[in-house]
Enzyme design. Structure first.
Site, PDB file in Angstrom:
ATOM      1  N   TYR A 313      18.448  38.000 -40.455  1.00 39.56           N
ATOM      2  CA  TYR A 313      17.389  38.922 -40.017  1.00 39.56           C
ATOM      3  C   TYR A 313      17.951  40.196 -39.410  1.00 39.56           C
ATOM      4  O   TYR A 313      17.329  41.248 -39.473  1.00 39.56           O
ATOM      5  CB  TYR A 313      16.513  38.249 -38.946  1.00 39.56           C
ATOM      6  CG  TYR A 313      15.709  37.097 -39.460  1.00 39.56           C
ATOM      7  CD1 TYR A 313      14.431  37.291 -39.970  1.00 39.56           C
ATOM      8  CD2 TYR A 313      16.228  35.800 -39.463  1.00 39.56           C
ATOM      9  CE1 TYR A 313      13.690  36.226 -40.459  1.00 39.56           C
ATOM     10  CE2 TYR A 313      15.491  34.738 -39.947  1.00 39.56           C
ATOM     11  CZ  TYR A 313      14.228  34.950 -40.452  1.00 39.56           C
ATOM     12  OH  TYR A 313      13.500  33.903 -40.939  1.00 39.56           O
ATOM     13  N   VAL A 373      18.529  31.643 -47.346  1.00 38.14           N
ATOM     14  CA  VAL A 373      17.310  30.832 -47.286  1.00 38.14           C
ATOM     15  C   VAL A 373      16.286  31.367 -46.285  1.00 38.14           C
ATOM     16  O   VAL A 373      15.221  30.763 -46.134  1.00 38.14           O
ATOM     17  CB  VAL A 373      17.627  29.339 -47.022  1.00 38.14           C
ATOM     18  CG1 VAL A 373      18.399  28.740 -48.190  1.00 38.14           C
ATOM     19  CG2 VAL A 373      18.387  29.160 -45.722  1.00 38.14           C
ATOM     20  N   GLU A 374      16.602  32.482 -45.629  1.00 41.54           N
ATOM     21  CA  GLU A 374      15.621  33.189 -44.811  1.00 41.54           C
ATOM     22  C   GLU A 374      16.059  34.640 -44.674  1.00 41.54           C
ATOM     23  O   GLU A 374      17.241  34.913 -44.460  1.00 41.54           O
ATOM     24  CB  GLU A 374      15.513  32.609 -43.382  1.00 41.54           C
ATOM     25  CG  GLU A 374      14.893  31.243 -43.295  1.00 41.54           C
ATOM     26  CD  GLU A 374      14.725  30.759 -41.857  1.00 41.54           C
ATOM     27  OE1 GLU A 374      14.556  31.603 -40.947  1.00 41.54           O
ATOM     28  OE2 GLU A 374      14.765  29.535 -41.656  1.00 41.54           O
ATOM     29  N   ASN A 375      15.080  35.532 -44.765  1.00 39.82           N
ATOM     30  CA  ASN A 375      15.288  36.951 -44.481  1.00 39.82           C
ATOM     31  C   ASN A 375      13.878  37.526 -44.430  1.00 39.82           C
ATOM     32  O   ASN A 375      13.013  37.068 -45.167  1.00 39.82           O
ATOM     33  CB  ASN A 375      16.109  37.607 -45.618  1.00 39.82           C
ATOM     34  CG  ASN A 375      16.202  39.134 -45.519  1.00 39.82           C
ATOM     35  OD1 ASN A 375      15.861  39.857 -46.452  1.00 39.82           O
ATOM     36  ND2 ASN A 375      16.671  39.611 -44.400  1.00 39.82           N
TER      37      ASN A 375
END
Ligand code: P53
Length: 476
Positions: A313, A373-375
């Protein structure tokens, strides 16, 4: 040719406790997420002693995915998702965590959910423990400070690997296992490890002990998975916020290096199956006596992960200071503002180049396939009178990150498996418990106070992402 593999895993990511709701349905037990109230930017979520009547627990109902998943997956399919990352709520399978037998209603729910994904050719990507361990394991065992949790976790892992081996190939063990490097705050120790500290307790060695048991449990789960079905791919999951030196002063550089050591050693253990020497030396210097046995070392060596999943992030920055001659990293004190980047409304530093840097950092260190796997961009969305949400800022954020991702693949030669932006449908924020910190391509009509119809509607970013997937990001 865009540079991404033809079978690149475009999709979206969520976690059970942040969207399912149905916190007491199908025999589900109380999880650590069920005893956390709503907070806000700068206001920590309260961790209550059990569920207290009259308090606002946003995860209890969340966005009611438990009842609406068919409609939601249909929308993911419309966007063209190749995969969908979610977690299995441990408390649906083992409501208390220490039972001998699993709860069939919980197992059936995930069978149905995965079938619904597979119907559209969407591959489920599953996290075993995403901030939602059984609360009973906290009250009865003290969370992951207790070695017994290894056995409970490995039993849970074995049950779901066996049950879903023909529906789920890609797994991850502990979500953002390294968040707990920030052990001075209550959030990460509790969500990662079910740790509640006594007043005045020396928190740091407890965190290392809990993390050690988790790493052993993860390694044993990898071994179990291979015995059940060698086709299963088990990854770790690391919260990647690369830590830059504020200046090129040599001490700032060393401070940044130490900070990276202290925040990312978890990956060394997952990938290489042993502790880095710098950390063992640090334990010795600090006088930490941890329970690390010969069998543990063997398990770690035999249970190395197949790939590295990570979230990205933001980046961090740090600086050497005169009161810290050893240049030790303390996440609650050592971070400084980076004057070269913008920040989100929640103070998260927006740094797309940091994603390319992170991909290269992981690749240079480990040479394992990488999976973002997340952003994503948590922002306040405004719904126009006609119901549309013009989230151009989210498109700009994601596009900038995907461009950097492409450079890492095309120019730097990084092996990247896929990309699943966080909160592809609006859900409850983990850090704050808010609904108004939104990440989705799909708007959910629900407010912080719990009001709203729960109706779903595509935002502007919905068709943008649909196009990105369709073209394999060729024109970005
Ligand atoms: P929220 C901190 C730093 C980086 C990622 O976060 C983090 C956190 C914890 O807040 O969490 C991950 O919802 C996590 C998700 C979470 C997402 O990032 O606080 O894996 O569960 O929702 C975004 O904005």
């Amino acid at each position: 040719m865009s540079g991404f593999k033809a079978n690149f895993m475009w999709g979206g990511a969520v976690a059970a406790h942040q969207l399912e709701g149905g916190w007491q349905e199908g025999g589900k037990g109380v999880s650590v997420a069920d005893v956390m109230t709503a907070g806000a930017h700068g206001v920590a979520r309260e961790i209550t002693d059990g569920v207290i009547a009259g308090k606002n627990y946003p995860n209890h109902d969340a966005i009611d995915f438990y009842h609406r998943y068919k409609d939601d997956i249909k929308l993911f399919a419309e966007m063209g998702f190749k995969c969908f990352r979610t977690s299995i709520a441990w408390t649906r399978i083992f409501p208390l965590g220490d039972e001998a037998q699993p709860n069939e209603a919980g197992l059936q729910f995930y069978d149905d959910l995965f079938d619904e994904c597979l119907k559209y050719g969407i591959e489920p990507v599953i996290t075993l423990s995403h901030f939602e361990m059984p609360y009973h394991l906290v009250t009865e065992y003290g969370g992951w400070r207790n070695r017994k949790l290894i056995e409970f976790f490995v039993r849970f892992a074995g049950v779901v690997f066996t049950r879903y081996q023909h529906k789920v190939k890609y797994w991850m063990t502990f979500n953002e296992i390294n968040n707990q490097a920030n052990y001075h705050e209550d959030f990460a120790p509790f969500t990662n490890s079910g740790l509640k500290y006594q007043p005045g307790e020396d928190r740091e060695p407890v965190m290392y002990q809990a993390a050690h048991y988790e790493l052993v449990a993860s390694a044993l789960a990898v071994k179990v998975a291979r015995e059940i079905n060698p086709a299963l791919q088990i990854g770790c999951m690391i919260a990647m916020c690369p830590i830059y030196p504020l200046t090129c002063a040599p001490d700032d550089m060393m401070m940044a290096m130490n900070a990276m050591h202290r925040r990312y050693w978890f990956t060394d253990v997952h990938v290489r199956g042993k502790y880095p020497r710098h950390l063992l030396n640090y334990f010795a210097r600090r006088g930490f006596k941890l329970d690390i046995t010969e069998e543990d070392r063997q398990a770690l060596a035999e249970g190395c992960v197949d790939y590295i999943g990570f979230s990205y992030y933001m980046s961090f920055a740090t600086q050497a200071t005169a009161d810290n001659p050893e240049l030790d990293y303390d996440e609650s004190k050592s971070l400084v503002s980076n004057p070269y980047v913008q920040k989100s409304d929640w103070g998260w530093q927006i740094d797309p180049v940091g994603l390319r840097y992170s991909l290269n950092w992981f690749w240079d260190h480990y040479q394992l396939p990488l999976f973002i796997v997340e952003n994503g961009f948590g922002a306040i969305d405004v719904r126009e009178s006609d119901g549309t949400v013009n989230d151009q800022y989210r498109i700009d954020y994601l596009a900038a990150h995907i461009r950097e991702m492409k450079k890492a693949v095309v120019e730097d030669g990084v092996d990247l498996m896929g990309y699943t932006p966080w909160g592809c449908i609006d859900l409850v924020s983990a850090g704050t418990g808010e609904m108004k910190k939104r990440y989705g391509f799909i708007y959910v009509d629900k407010n912080n106070d719990g009001s709203g119809t729960l109706a779903r509607s595509p935002k502007k970013s919905f068709s943008w992402y649909q196009n990105v997937i369709q073209t394999n990001a060729e024109y970005l």
